[in-house]
Write an enzyme that holds these catalytic residues in place. Sequence first.
Site, PDB file in Angstrom:
ATOM      1  N   HIS A  12     -40.501  11.016  -6.721  1.00 61.58           N
ATOM      2  CA  HIS A  12     -39.492  12.062  -6.528  1.00 61.58           C
ATOM      3  C   HIS A  12     -38.615  11.681  -5.344  1.00 61.58           C
ATOM      4  O   HIS A  12     -39.118  11.310  -4.288  1.00 61.58           O
ATOM      5  CB  HIS A  12     -40.161  13.412  -6.248  1.00 61.58           C
ATOM      6  CG  HIS A  12     -39.163  14.486  -5.912  1.00 61.58           C
ATOM      7  ND1 HIS A  12     -38.412  15.125  -6.886  1.00 61.58           N
ATOM      8  CD2 HIS A  12     -38.759  15.000  -4.719  1.00 61.58           C
ATOM      9  CE1 HIS A  12     -37.610  16.004  -6.299  1.00 61.58           C
ATOM     10  NE2 HIS A  12     -37.788  15.941  -4.996  1.00 61.58           N
TER      11      HIS A  12
ATOM     12  N   ASP B  50     -41.078  29.107  -9.364  1.00 57.15           N
ATOM     13  CA  ASP B  50     -40.126  28.389  -8.515  1.00 57.15           C
ATOM     14  C   ASP B  50     -38.690  28.700  -8.912  1.00 57.15           C
ATOM     15  O   ASP B  50     -37.821  28.825  -8.055  1.00 57.15           O
ATOM     16  CB  ASP B  50     -40.371  26.876  -8.558  1.00 57.15           C
ATOM     17  CG  ASP B  50     -39.372  26.157  -7.668  1.00 57.15           C
ATOM     18  OD1 ASP B  50     -39.388  26.419  -6.452  1.00 57.15           O
ATOM     19  OD2 ASP B  50     -38.536  25.399  -8.179  1.00 57.15           O
TER      20      ASP B  50
ATOM     21  N   ARG C  77     -33.849  32.191  -2.840  1.00 57.94           N
ATOM     22  CA  ARG C  77     -33.655  31.438  -1.580  1.00 57.94           C
ATOM     23  C   ARG C  77     -32.198  31.014  -1.444  1.00 57.94           C
ATOM     24  O   ARG C  77     -31.621  31.061  -0.363  1.00 57.94           O
ATOM     25  CB  ARG C  77     -34.571  30.206  -1.555  1.00 57.94           C
ATOM     26  CG  ARG C  77     -36.025  30.566  -1.322  1.00 57.94           C
ATOM     27  CD  ARG C  77     -36.919  29.371  -1.648  1.00 57.94           C
ATOM     28  NE  ARG C  77     -36.596  28.216  -0.834  1.00 57.94           N
ATOM     29  CZ  ARG C  77     -36.835  26.960  -1.200  1.00 57.94           C
ATOM     30  NH1 ARG C  77     -37.408  26.686  -2.356  1.00 57.94           N
ATOM     31  NH2 ARG C  77     -36.507  25.962  -0.403  1.00 57.94           N
TER      32      ARG C  77
ATOM     33  N   SER D 249     -41.883  24.060  -3.449  1.00 58.54           N
ATOM     34  CA  SER D 249     -40.962  24.109  -4.582  1.00 58.54           C
ATOM     35  C   SER D 249     -40.951  22.756  -5.309  1.00 58.54           C
ATOM     36  O   SER D 249     -41.126  22.679  -6.534  1.00 58.54           O
ATOM     37  CB  SER D 249     -39.562  24.454  -4.054  1.00 58.54           C
ATOM     38  OG  SER D 249     -38.586  24.182  -5.006  1.00 58.54           O
TER      39      SER D 249
ATOM     40  N   LYS E 273     -43.227  21.715  -9.253  1.00 57.94           N
ATOM     41  CA  LYS E 273     -42.667  21.165 -10.488  1.00 57.94           C
ATOM     42  C   LYS E 273     -43.260  19.795 -10.803  1.00 57.94           C
ATOM     43  O   LYS E 273     -43.569  19.486 -11.946  1.00 57.94           O
ATOM     44  CB  LYS E 273     -41.140  21.081 -10.374  1.00 57.94           C
ATOM     45  CG  LYS E 273     -40.497  22.457 -10.361  1.00 57.94           C
ATOM     46  CD  LYS E 273     -39.034  22.428  -9.988  1.00 57.94           C
ATOM     47  CE  LYS E 273     -38.822  22.181  -8.533  1.00 57.94           C
ATOM     48  NZ  LYS E 273     -37.525  22.579  -7.983  1.00 57.94           N
TER      49      LYS E 273
HETATM   50  N1  URA Z   1     -35.380  20.728  -4.295  1.00 55.92           N
HETATM   51  C1  URA Z   1     -36.266  21.593  -4.845  1.00 55.92           C
HETATM   52  O1  URA Z   1     -36.709  21.411  -5.980  1.00 55.92           O
HETATM   53  N2  URA Z   1     -36.653  22.657  -4.127  1.00 55.92           N
HETATM   54  C2  URA Z   1     -36.212  22.889  -2.870  1.00 55.92           C
HETATM   55  O2  URA Z   1     -36.610  23.857  -2.269  1.00 55.92           O
HETATM   56  C3  URA Z   1     -35.285  21.991  -2.321  1.00 55.92           C
HETATM   57  C4  URA Z   1     -34.898  20.907  -3.050  1.00 55.92           C
END
Ligand code: URA
Length: 454
Positions: free
Chosen positions: A83, A162, A169, A184, A188
């Site tokens: 990631h 999320d 957010r 977050s 995922k």
């Molecule tokens: N990318 C995400 O998936 N979540 C965040 O909070 C910030 C960047």
Amino acid sequence: MRAYDVIHKKRDGELLSEDELRFIVRGATDGTIADEQLAAFLMAVFFRGMDGERELPVWLDAMLRSGQVLDLSAIAGCKVDKHSTGGVGDKISLPLAPLVAVCGVKVPMVSGRGLGHTGGTLDKLESIPGFSVNLSIARFTELVDKLGLCLIGQTAEIAPADRKLYALRDATATVESIPLIASSILSKKLAEGIDALVLDVKVGKGAFMKSQDEARKLARTMVDLCHAVGRGCTALLTAMDEPLGQAVGNAVEVRESIEILQNRGPADVRELTLQLGIEMLLSAAPSRQSAGTATQSARSTANASSSEIAQARAQLERALADGSALERFAQLIEAQGGDRRVCDNTELLPKPQLIRSVRATQDGVLQSLDAEQIGLAAVELGAGRSRKEDKVDPAAGLMLYKRAGDVIRVGDVIAELYSSNEDWLDAGEARVKRAAQVGEEAIAQKPLVLERIA
Ligand code: URA
């Protein structure tokens, strides 16, 4: 249990129990907690944080289990993903996934779209004629098993908590909280059913994290959190002051990725692909899978010997040199409905209607090429989105022909811009000129990989 009481506790800096944390995530997922209460809770976390050992692992576990968790246990081998926190010209996933897969690691990759000045893997892949990122989970699993990789978009079923919390957010200025960002991202990624994750945490002008200290804190939190929930994880902090490589856009970045798989292409893109590939191979190496736990495996990569690192690099370099990584990418494109011939003939990728060169107007040394500004120029040219619902132009973008530290003369081409609209070319040209600072001083090359966190 009442949301009011949990918000009150967090507001006052008290430690939340497992039940309280799971109650909030459940309420966000099924809509039983009102948006204003969720927003207040997020603001309380923004100021009070979360305890890395007693709160955050529970919160993450609840988030990742708020939806579908893929079970890839029937697939033999170690499943590892990468990631990136997002950068400009960051096309590394495209060459990296087939390269690592051909070396024996399974790569189930669920990626995102570009938003703001950073690009997204899905938009790049969709510039390949016919390529689909919307596959069923059954087909995704089949391709990971058969080809060793598959690249798809996030489904509505993955980590729905999320999606809800991220939108809140975004609207309440609580995005920039390390525990919230870490949970977050990981909710995922870990829902993909991976054993280990390699993180590329970008630092600099074009990154989410502008300082190395902030990036280190985020990386440390994510690595520790993965270990706390039984998954392997290592992170590289990498420079994002200037774009990666020469290409910024969608089809142009696919072309550059293919060049890397053809054992050529820009040195920085190749090197970062190799460094992240080494991390992925080491976290999956059988010798590191003691007792079969990925946690032990990835923790032990902290102590990988230089010969193990050299062996991993040599394996990756062989797969680039002998064409096997390129062939795997072609197979993936075909399996996902795309035209595999682009791997031999990048002329088959979408072509821009309009091309314009940006030329230097003064002699000197290029002091910087601000990645954020270049990313915004690509968006203005049509390659990215300002709003989620915007459509991207696969052929739009730019090629950079100069880097910071290069000597330039009046009239030299700094960049070539691609678009479908003259006004957008004007905006892109103005932006690239602002991004390219020219001065007298010689510039020392900065390292690409700044730090490793294991
Ligand atoms: N990318 C995400 O998936 N979540 C965040 O909070 C910030 C960047």
